[in-house]
Design an enzyme around this catalytic site. Sequence first.
Site, PDB file in Angstrom:
ATOM      1  N   LYS A  66      54.218  17.056 -94.586  1.00  0.00           N
ATOM      2  CA  LYS A  66      53.123  17.127 -93.602  1.00  0.00           C
ATOM      3  C   LYS A  66      51.833  17.486 -94.343  1.00  0.00           C
ATOM      4  O   LYS A  66      51.317  16.644 -95.067  1.00  0.00           O
ATOM      5  CB  LYS A  66      53.510  18.084 -92.480  1.00  0.00           C
ATOM      6  CG  LYS A  66      54.780  17.578 -91.757  1.00  0.00           C
ATOM      7  CD  LYS A  66      55.156  18.405 -90.553  1.00  0.00           C
ATOM      8  CE  LYS A  66      56.573  18.145 -90.102  1.00  0.00           C
ATOM      9  NZ  LYS A  66      56.761  16.948 -89.305  1.00  0.00           N
ATOM     10  N   HIS A  84      54.250  23.041 -89.402  1.00  0.00           N
ATOM     11  CA  HIS A  84      52.874  22.659 -89.041  1.00  0.00           C
ATOM     12  C   HIS A  84      51.835  23.715 -89.408  1.00  0.00           C
ATOM     13  O   HIS A  84      50.654  23.535 -89.118  1.00  0.00           O
ATOM     14  CB  HIS A  84      52.798  22.335 -87.546  1.00  0.00           C
ATOM     15  CG  HIS A  84      53.716  21.223 -87.164  1.00  0.00           C
ATOM     16  ND1 HIS A  84      53.373  19.895 -87.295  1.00  0.00           N
ATOM     17  CD2 HIS A  84      54.996  21.236 -86.714  1.00  0.00           C
ATOM     18  CE1 HIS A  84      54.398  19.139 -86.917  1.00  0.00           C
ATOM     19  NE2 HIS A  84      55.391  19.934 -86.558  1.00  0.00           N
ATOM     20  N   SER A 126      55.462  22.561 -82.495  1.00  0.00           N
ATOM     21  CA  SER A 126      55.097  21.207 -82.902  1.00  0.00           C
ATOM     22  C   SER A 126      54.510  20.360 -81.789  1.00  0.00           C
ATOM     23  O   SER A 126      53.709  19.482 -82.055  1.00  0.00           O
ATOM     24  CB  SER A 126      56.319  20.503 -83.492  1.00  0.00           C
ATOM     25  OG  SER A 126      57.375  20.473 -82.552  1.00  0.00           O
TER      26      SER A 126
HETATM   27  N1  PMP Z   1      60.353  21.392 -88.070  1.00  0.00           N
HETATM   28  C1  PMP Z   1      59.319  21.015 -87.313  1.00  0.00           C
HETATM   29  C2  PMP Z   1      58.653  22.038 -86.449  1.00  0.00           C
HETATM   30  C3  PMP Z   1      58.878  19.677 -87.345  1.00  0.00           C
HETATM   31  O1  PMP Z   1      57.871  19.290 -86.583  1.00  0.00           O
HETATM   32  C4  PMP Z   1      59.543  18.762 -88.185  1.00  0.00           C
HETATM   33  C5  PMP Z   1      59.107  17.320 -88.316  1.00  0.00           C
HETATM   34  N2  PMP Z   1      58.724  16.677 -87.191  1.00  0.00           N
HETATM   35  C6  PMP Z   1      60.604  19.208 -88.931  1.00  0.00           C
HETATM   36  C7  PMP Z   1      60.993  20.528 -88.879  1.00  0.00           C
HETATM   37  C8  PMP Z   1      61.375  18.283 -89.833  1.00  0.00           C
HETATM   38  O2  PMP Z   1      60.760  18.205 -91.044  1.00  0.00           O
HETATM   39  P1  PMP Z   1      60.980  16.916 -91.966  1.00  0.00           P
HETATM   40  O3  PMP Z   1      60.071  15.880 -91.404  1.00  0.00           O
HETATM   41  O4  PMP Z   1      60.628  17.366 -93.323  1.00  0.00           O
HETATM   42  O5  PMP Z   1      62.425  16.540 -91.806  1.00  0.00           O
END
Ligand code: PMP
Length: 398
Positions: free
Chosen positions: A239, A208, A180
Amino acid sequence: HKLHPIAAQDLTRVLRVAESVTAPRQTVRGADGRARELLMFCSNDYLGLAAHPALADAFTEGVRLYGAGSGASHLISGHGLAHERLELALAQWLSPQIPNAQALSFCTGYMANLGVLSALGDAEADIFSDELNHASLIDGTRLAKAQVKRYPHKDMVALQALLASSRAKVKLIVTDGVFSMDGDLAPLDELLALAEVHDAWLIVDDAHGLGVLGAQGRGTLAHFGLRSERLILIGTLGKAAGVAGAFVAAHPTITQYLLQAARTYIFTTASPPAVAHAVLKSLELMRSSEGDARRTNLVRLQAQLRAGIERLLHEHPHLGWQLVSSDSPVQPLIIGENAATMQLAARLDAVGLRVPGIRPPTVPKGTARLRITLCATHTEADIERLLQALSEAAAELS
Ligand code: PMP
């Protein structure tokens, strides 16, 4: 006394208020109370679906059909027709990668990660976790009773050694699909090969990659052409899918066990059915030729941005900025120090561009960075404007 040290390290986080729809041009009210239209390079709405009229219609229709809230947790009475339809559609979409897959809905990706790792990572298990995994996976490993073995980022030799020395009954390898904060891809083909040799499960958080990579946007697993019942996929729907929520797709032995044991599934109110109804529409768009066209545009913009930054770094090598090699719409530019990173972000902000500075502990110390994210709804002129602003900042700092 807890806030002072945060401020002293230039680590204070501030909240802004978005006053218009999620889109590359968005009206945002800053800490100074002033609302301005900014060109945004920070959302994870990679396909630009969050503001798609068809999704707004589907959301509204969902509310009309099912009301506002679900009223209870999934296992009591909150599991609705829309959740069931969405789970079936997700499982079918991902079946080329995970044969016989079943899907299970979660309210957020964060909760899915906590639930999966704490349920599967019991005292009989070892968890093997990439050191750059997302905070929610790390928190999941903290909740797990399993022994947690962190391996250096994408280091397959180190992982192989850890797997070989494990005596655990259950082995769980866990990784982001697209990292991420770096935008690079996990070597999922090599990870799956190791999982097969060592009889491990491979848990991939594709927050992502889903919607962005692979045929029909089926994500990083599809990008690598993987197919295995050992794969446990965690996808978020807030996302690229442009709505909210998350799911786990895996062999039914896994999803059925999660239904019994994942506490973040069992002990929380199911998300509004209208959310699932809207995601069904989003899934249709992601799989369609419209989704393909959006992905093609995104790849073109990624290449334009990358080439522009490479040119810039070539012209200003002494700044010490570094481009991280990325294969996704997440493109970091490492600046190094926290203060310098935030000053650069503030400079861009002053000319109407929102590019977030990311600092430790989100990223390792000394690698503070601008995290540029692109959406299919950006234009070439938008990218040019960002490159121009970065180039002016670089010239002034030189
Ligand atoms: N996993 C990753 C790699 C993320 O970047 C994120 C969100 N930033 C999440 C999980 C969490 O997902 P959510 O926003 O649906 O809670």
